[in-house]
Write an enzyme that holds these catalytic residues in place. Structure first.
Site, PDB file in Angstrom:
ATOM      1  N   SER A 177       0.847  -1.205   0.000  1.00 60.46           N
ATOM      2  CA  SER A 177       0.000   0.000   0.000  1.00 60.46           C
ATOM      3  C   SER A 177       0.873   1.241   0.000  1.00 60.46           C
ATOM      4  O   SER A 177       2.014   1.217   0.482  1.00 60.46           O
ATOM      5  CB  SER A 177      -0.882   0.011   1.248  1.00 60.46           C
ATOM      6  N   TYR A 210      -2.137  -0.673  10.467  1.00 64.46           N
ATOM      7  CA  TYR A 210      -2.229  -1.150   9.079  1.00 64.46           C
ATOM      8  C   TYR A 210      -0.989  -0.760   8.280  1.00 64.46           C
ATOM      9  O   TYR A 210      -0.399  -1.592   7.571  1.00 64.46           O
ATOM     10  CB  TYR A 210      -3.482  -0.553   8.442  1.00 64.46           C
TER      11      TYR A 210
HETATM   12  P1  NAD Z   1     -11.766  -5.514  -0.412  1.00 65.02           P
HETATM   13  O1  NAD Z   1     -12.502  -5.372   0.842  1.00 65.02           O
HETATM   14  O2  NAD Z   1     -12.532  -5.623  -1.654  1.00 65.02           O
HETATM   15  O3  NAD Z   1     -10.800  -6.775  -0.355  1.00 65.02           O
HETATM   16  C1  NAD Z   1     -10.185  -7.225   0.818  1.00 65.02           C
HETATM   17  C2  NAD Z   1     -10.539  -8.685   0.957  1.00 65.02           C
HETATM   18  O4  NAD Z   1      -9.781  -9.254   2.012  1.00 65.02           O
HETATM   19  C3  NAD Z   1     -11.986  -8.929   1.341  1.00 65.02           C
HETATM   20  O5  NAD Z   1     -12.799  -9.017   0.209  1.00 65.02           O
HETATM   21  C4  NAD Z   1     -11.903 -10.232   2.094  1.00 65.02           C
HETATM   22  O6  NAD Z   1     -12.318 -11.306   1.269  1.00 65.02           O
HETATM   23  C5  NAD Z   1     -10.443 -10.399   2.409  1.00 65.02           C
HETATM   24  N1  NAD Z   1     -10.283 -10.623   3.845  1.00 65.02           N
HETATM   25  C6  NAD Z   1     -10.281  -9.709   4.829  1.00 65.02           C
HETATM   26  N2  NAD Z   1     -10.186 -10.325   6.021  1.00 65.02           N
HETATM   27  C7  NAD Z   1     -10.132 -11.661   5.763  1.00 65.02           C
HETATM   28  C8  NAD Z   1     -10.043 -12.809   6.579  1.00 65.02           C
HETATM   29  N3  NAD Z   1      -9.980 -12.736   7.908  1.00 65.02           N
HETATM   30  N4  NAD Z   1     -10.042 -14.030   5.974  1.00 65.02           N
HETATM   31  C9  NAD Z   1     -10.116 -14.117   4.630  1.00 65.02           C
HETATM   32  N5  NAD Z   1     -10.192 -13.062   3.813  1.00 65.02           N
HETATM   33  C10 NAD Z   1     -10.198 -11.847   4.370  1.00 65.02           C
HETATM   34  O7  NAD Z   1     -10.745  -4.291  -0.461  1.00 65.02           O
HETATM   35  P2  NAD Z   1      -9.461  -4.014  -1.388  1.00 65.02           P
HETATM   36  O8  NAD Z   1      -9.198  -2.583  -1.210  1.00 65.02           O
HETATM   37  O9  NAD Z   1      -9.624  -4.565  -2.732  1.00 65.02           O
HETATM   38  O10 NAD Z   1      -8.315  -4.779  -0.616  1.00 65.02           O
HETATM   39  C11 NAD Z   1      -7.404  -5.660  -1.251  1.00 65.02           C
HETATM   40  C12 NAD Z   1      -5.991  -5.364  -0.798  1.00 65.02           C
HETATM   41  O11 NAD Z   1      -5.625  -4.075  -1.256  1.00 65.02           O
HETATM   42  C13 NAD Z   1      -5.793  -5.337   0.714  1.00 65.02           C
HETATM   43  O12 NAD Z   1      -4.574  -5.996   1.041  1.00 65.02           O
HETATM   44  C14 NAD Z   1      -5.668  -3.867   1.018  1.00 65.02           C
HETATM   45  O13 NAD Z   1      -4.909  -3.621   2.169  1.00 65.02           O
HETATM   46  C15 NAD Z   1      -4.971  -3.403  -0.223  1.00 65.02           C
HETATM   47  N6  NAD Z   1      -5.005  -1.967  -0.484  1.00 65.02           N
HETATM   48  C16 NAD Z   1      -6.193  -1.347  -0.712  1.00 65.02           C
HETATM   49  C17 NAD Z   1      -6.201   0.004  -0.969  1.00 65.02           C
HETATM   50  C18 NAD Z   1      -7.473   0.745  -1.238  1.00 65.02           C
HETATM   51  O14 NAD Z   1      -7.457   1.976  -1.241  1.00 65.02           O
HETATM   52  N7  NAD Z   1      -8.580   0.074  -1.464  1.00 65.02           N
HETATM   53  C19 NAD Z   1      -5.003   0.730  -1.009  1.00 65.02           C
HETATM   54  C20 NAD Z   1      -3.812   0.074  -0.775  1.00 65.02           C
HETATM   55  C21 NAD Z   1      -3.826  -1.290  -0.519  1.00 65.02           C
END
Ligand code: NAD
Ligand code: MG
Length: 285
Positions: free
Chosen positions: A177, A190
């Site tokens: 991230s 985080y």
């Molecule tokens: P999202 O909520 O769509 O995806 C995150 C997924 O993590 C969830 O759908 C869930 O299935 C899974 N998850 C969470 N806790 C879990 C658990 N205990 N067991 C199994 N699965 C679990 O959101 P996203 O933003 O697409 O997140 C995906 C990745 O991107 C994450 O690692 C997040 O930290 C990272 N990220 C997101 C952003 C943003 O702005 N959205 C920015 C930087 C990094």
């Protein structure tokens, strides 16, 4: 791409795609594959929604069979991802499991491998954050524990289990991230896990190079996914991403290309131990 109007909105974690306004773009109408993952088998944790769904759609259109991990309460989102993967003519294995429990995390990998008949690519994308807090003293142990177990412990357990199946030419892509470089006050725990993921990516790349396994990470900036309305204050959601040089939040579809580039032996064959930023212009160094 013009910024769409984003009203204040709130969900409870883990959040679902359905209630989001506007709906995110996962590349459903835009992603075109060119055989960069032909006959590969990929396990994508958190593949039900957001970045993981966009990666699943892109991988399938690049020729990969896909297994997606997700929490049981996200079944409706997982079914939608599976529909797109199957529409691309590929297999989609559904793996509901809570990865914060070691046994479930390890069993999830075994289910994915059994369903796919092997494993070539691991995408450690599942993640959790909680940003509804004001000061460092507001960080609660239970929340911090969930953050650490989801983002770090699960990544270790899933990767250890996957390594029993990954071989020469395989790839691991972790999800870091912008928070690893520019930590927000409300995301202190985080952000530290994402910095650790960068570090682990470099460590693992060094160790696994001799086995012909590449390890990289993608560092997204602010991306419009269920994680945001589920964990940010509603007013933060409305202005989400406007502080980037490009002046807007990104769509999951815009991040998927980076995962394909790093996962594919066609495009990424000499790339290992690196972190690729997809941040709307925020620096990742
Ligand atoms: P999202 O909520 O769509 O995806 C995150 C997924 O993590 C969830 O759908 C869930 O299935 C899974 N998850 C969470 N806790 C879990 C658990 N205990 N067991 C199994 N699965 C679990 O959101 P996203 O933003 O697409 O997140 C995906 C990745 O991107 C994450 O690692 C997040 O930290 C990272 N990220 C997101 C952003 C943003 O702005 N959205 C920015 C930087 C990094
Ligand atoms: Mg989800």
């Amino acid at each position: 791409m013009a910024e769409q109007v984003r009203p204040e909105q709130q969900q409870e974690p883990p959040g679902l795609t359905g209630p989001m306004v506007p709906q995110p773009d996962h590349g459903e109408d835009s992603y075109r594959g060119s055989g960069r993952l032909e006959r590969k088998r990929a396990f994508i944790t958190g593949g039900d929604s957001g970045i993981g769904r966009a990666v699943a759609i892109a991988f399938a259109r690049e020729g990969a069979d896909v297994a997606i991990g997700y929490l049981p309460e996200e079944q409706v989102d997982a079914d939608e991802t599976a529909r797109w993967v199957r529409e691309a003519g590929r297999t989609c294995v559904l793996v509901p499991a809570d990865l914060t429990h070691e046994e479930q995390a390890r069993a999830a990998v075994r289910t994915a491998v059994d369903g796919l008949g092997g494993l070539d690519v691991l995408v450690n994308n599942a993640g959790y954050q909680m940003a509804r807090r004001e000061t460092f003293e507001d960080v609660e142990t239970d929340e911090m524990d969930r953050v650490m177990r989801t983002n770090l412990y699960a990544l270790v357990w899933v990767t250890q289990e996957a390594l029993q199946h990954l071989g020469e030419g395989s790839a691991i892509v972790n999800c870091s991230s912008i928070q690893a470089y520019q930590p927000s006050q409300s995301l202190v725990d985080y952000a530290s896990t994402k910095a650790a993921i960068n570090n682990m990516t470099v460590n693992l790349a060094a160790e696994l190079g001799e086995r012909g396994i590449r390890v990289n990470a993608v560092a997204p900036g602010p991306i419009w996914t269920p994680l945001q309305p589920a964990t940010q204050l509603p007013e933060k959601v409305a202005s989400f991403g406007q502080d980037t040089p490009l002046g807007r939040a990104g769509e999951p579809a815009e991040v998927a290309h980076a995962f394909v580039f790093l996962a594919s032996a066609v495009t990424g064959s000499y790339v290992s131990g690196t972190v690729l930023g997809v941040t709307g212009g925020k620096p990742v160094f």
